[in-house]
Scaffold this active site. Structure first.
Site, PDB file in Angstrom:
ATOM      1  N   GLU A 266       0.796  -1.041  -0.210  1.00 50.64           N
ATOM      2  CA  GLU A 266       0.186   0.273   0.324  1.00 50.64           C
ATOM      3  C   GLU A 266       0.899   1.745  -0.586  1.00 50.64           C
ATOM      4  OE1 GLU A 266      -2.952  -0.604   2.710  1.00 50.64           O
ATOM      5  OE2 GLU A 266      -4.206  -2.350   2.172  1.00 50.64           O
ATOM      6  N   HIS A 284      -8.005   2.151   1.443  1.00 50.64           N
ATOM      7  CA  HIS A 284      -7.613   1.772   2.666  1.00 50.64           C
ATOM      8  C   HIS A 284      -8.677   2.466   3.586  1.00 50.64           C
ATOM      9  CE1 HIS A 284      -5.237  -1.014   5.725  1.00 50.64           C
ATOM     10  NE2 HIS A 284      -6.067  -0.638   6.327  1.00 50.64           N
ATOM     11  N   ALA A 287     -11.647   2.572   8.280  1.00 48.17           N
ATOM     12  CA  ALA A 287     -11.860   3.583   9.375  1.00 48.17           C
ATOM     13  C   ALA A 287     -11.698   4.796   9.145  1.00 48.17           C
ATOM     14  CB  ALA A 287     -10.975   2.914  10.542  1.00 48.17           C
TER      15      ALA A 287
END
Length: 534
Positions: A266, A284, A287
């Site tokens: 990543e 990603h 969250a």
């Protein structure tokens, strides 16, 4: 004469956190701010800090921990801890805490969003409409209604996904070898094998941790089983889907589509997946909601308060914290590792767990050892971070009763720690350990009723086979030819010519193909490789 003012503990905030985080800390601390990405400024601020709050950009490595001469706690406002040197922190007696449950709802909702985006081509349709096009027929999608949706992993996030998918009137099936049929039934989910999930599902969503066993779990063989209409989502951990196999399946239209929020590397710069038109990629974002960020900040602020007050910190990832007798404390990491061995021995869902503590240690409060056993057991089998507070909840959610059994009598060892459990197939497994010598060396002294004595190591191999001449030479040769060094070994048996158990400690992980070759060569009834994380 007035008394000198008592200085407040210094809490260093190294990254931008929500105002609610500061409010949760309260007025009892000297709160200071520093740019955690400015290395010089960070190191200059560390000597006076009793606690530091970070997110993902600040690296608290061995140098920073050494600079924090008064440091007691490192708090990560989030889940991942790749930017914290946990081993060094533990050696320095510094507690590391995170916010393991702060993002579970956000991650579950993102997975649902990806499922719908794949089904209805929402990102591509948005891009087309903004470009002035009106290609309605080009974006004909599919309903989730009455489709079969497969969930890989029924941990906390997988459970939330299942609950939310119930409203779509879809058939929900799931693969999770650690979940009992009773628990699955409560969720309205039918358990299935991984092969069945891949064969039957129109949609698949993944919610498991990345471990040596789950890395590459979904590869070419799994895609070969799938329907051409399969759409697969991974918002869990990068690497669970073999990215090369995924590229092949998508580029040849072997499956219809995929959505990834996580990647092996990543960001996935240069990945061939970036050039495909039947994949949705997000950076990603599991969250990345205001609610998750606020929950994370408030959660770790509370943990900092507990840690600096000397209380038990439920979300500590390396030490239990709190008022724990020094005689009990060395047993905590041993019990966590025994929990990992216990989970590695289980080949069907665990239905009950007894945590047994025997010896003079029981004159103290040993409840934390039950928590440590559960934390170790769940560490490699659920997608969320496991702590001393959520481990019992994870057991409860799975319908696993847990008992703490204490006995002041220990015949062979000063203290003996055992985890014993029943399995859904009616069998029982157990693992026992102790601490020996002045250095308190961790040893495994019993597995499934066989007496052994081997040091706890990162890589263990447990084998059960019929005792006969030449077996040790056979598996020793196989491992040696493959370059796997056996660091230690012990063979245990109850009667000559009966069943024998061998425990090997090896210096490196063993490839699956080699394990299967050894299993066949010695006709093993049981062969397990167990990797123990620090």
């Amino acid at each position: 004469m007035s008394k000198p003012a008592v200085s407040k503990p210094v809490v260093l905030i190294a990254e931008e956190l929500s105002p609610a985080t500061v409010d949760a800390l309260g007025p009892d601390f000297d709160i200071r701010s520093v740019d955690g990405t400015d290395r010089a400024a960070l190191l200059a601020a560390m000597p006076e800090a009793h606690a530091i709050l970070i997110r993902s950009a600040t690296h608290v490595d061995a140098e920073a921990i050494a600079a924090g001469r008064q440091l007691k706690v490192i708090a990560r406002a989030g889940v991942g801890l790749d930017n914290v040197d946990i081993k060094t922190a533990t050696e320095a007696g510094v507690m590391v805490v995170n916010a393991p449950t702060s993002n579970v709802v956000s991650a579950a909702e993102l997975a649902i969003g990806h499922l719908l985006s794949l089904a209805r081509h929402i990102p591509d349709a948005n891009h087309s409409a903004k470009a002035g096009e009106w290609k309605r027929s080009a974006f004909t999608g599919a309903e989730l209604f009455e489709k079969t949706i497969g969930i890989i992993g029924l941990g906390r996030i997988g459970t939330l996904v299942a609950q939310r998918l119930a409203g779509f009137d879809a058939t929900i099936i799931a693969y999770d070898p650690y979940v009992t049929p009773t628990r699955a039934q409560q969720l309205g989910v039918q358990l299935a094998s991984l092969e069945e999930v891949m064969e039957l599902s129109d949609f698949v969503t993944i919610h498991i941790p990345r471990t040596p066993e789950t890395t590459g779990l979904i590869g070419a063989a799994e895609f070969a089983r799938a329907k051409p209409s399969l759409r697969i989502v991974n918002c869990s951990r990068g690497g669970i889907i073999d990215e090369d196999a995924l590229f092949e399946a998508l580029s040849t239209k072997r499956i219809a589509g995929a959505a990834l929020d996580v990647f092996v590397t990543e960001p996935p710069t240069g990945s061939p997946l970036l050039g495909l038109d039947n994949i949705i990629l997000t950076p990603h974002l599991g969250a990345s909601t205001e609610e998750a960020q606020e929950k994370a900040g408030v959660s770790v602020a509370r943990s900092v308060r507990l840690a600096l007050d000397g209380e038990l910190v439920p979300d500590a990832v390396n030490v239990a914290g709190g008022v724990i007798n020094p005689t009990v404390r060395p047993g905590i990491p041993l019990m966590e590792r025994l929990g990992q061995v216990f989970s590695g021995l289980a080949d069907s869902p665990v239905t009950s767990i007894d945590v047994e503590v025997r010896g003079e240690i029981v004159e103290f409060d040993v409840n934390v050892l039950k928590l440590a056993a559960l934390k170790g057991y769940f560490t490699n089998i659920v997608s969320e971070s496991v702590s001393y507070v959520n481990a019992p909840l994870l057991a409860e959610q799975r319908g696993i009763p847990v008992r703490l059994v204490t006995d002041p009598v220990s015949d062979e060892y000063r203290n003996l720690l055992t985890i014993r459990g029943g399995l859904a197939d009616g069998t029982e497994i157990s693992v026992s350990g102790t601490l020996t010598g002045q250095k308190q060396i961790e040893k495994i002294v019993g597995i499934n009723g066989y007496d052994v004595e081997v040091p706890v190591a990162d890589h263990l191999i447990v084998m059960v086979y019929t005792d006969r001449p030449g077996i040790v030479a056979i598996f020793g040769r196989e491992f040696g030819d493959a370059g796997i060094n056996i660091a230690g070994m012990q063979v245990s048996r109850k009667v000559a010519g009966g069943q024998a158990l061998s425990v090997l400690t090896v210096d490196s992980p063993v490839p699956d193909g080699l394990l299967e070759k050894v299993r066949t060569a010695i006709e093993a009834d049981l062969l397990r490789e167990i990797d123990i994380t620090a």
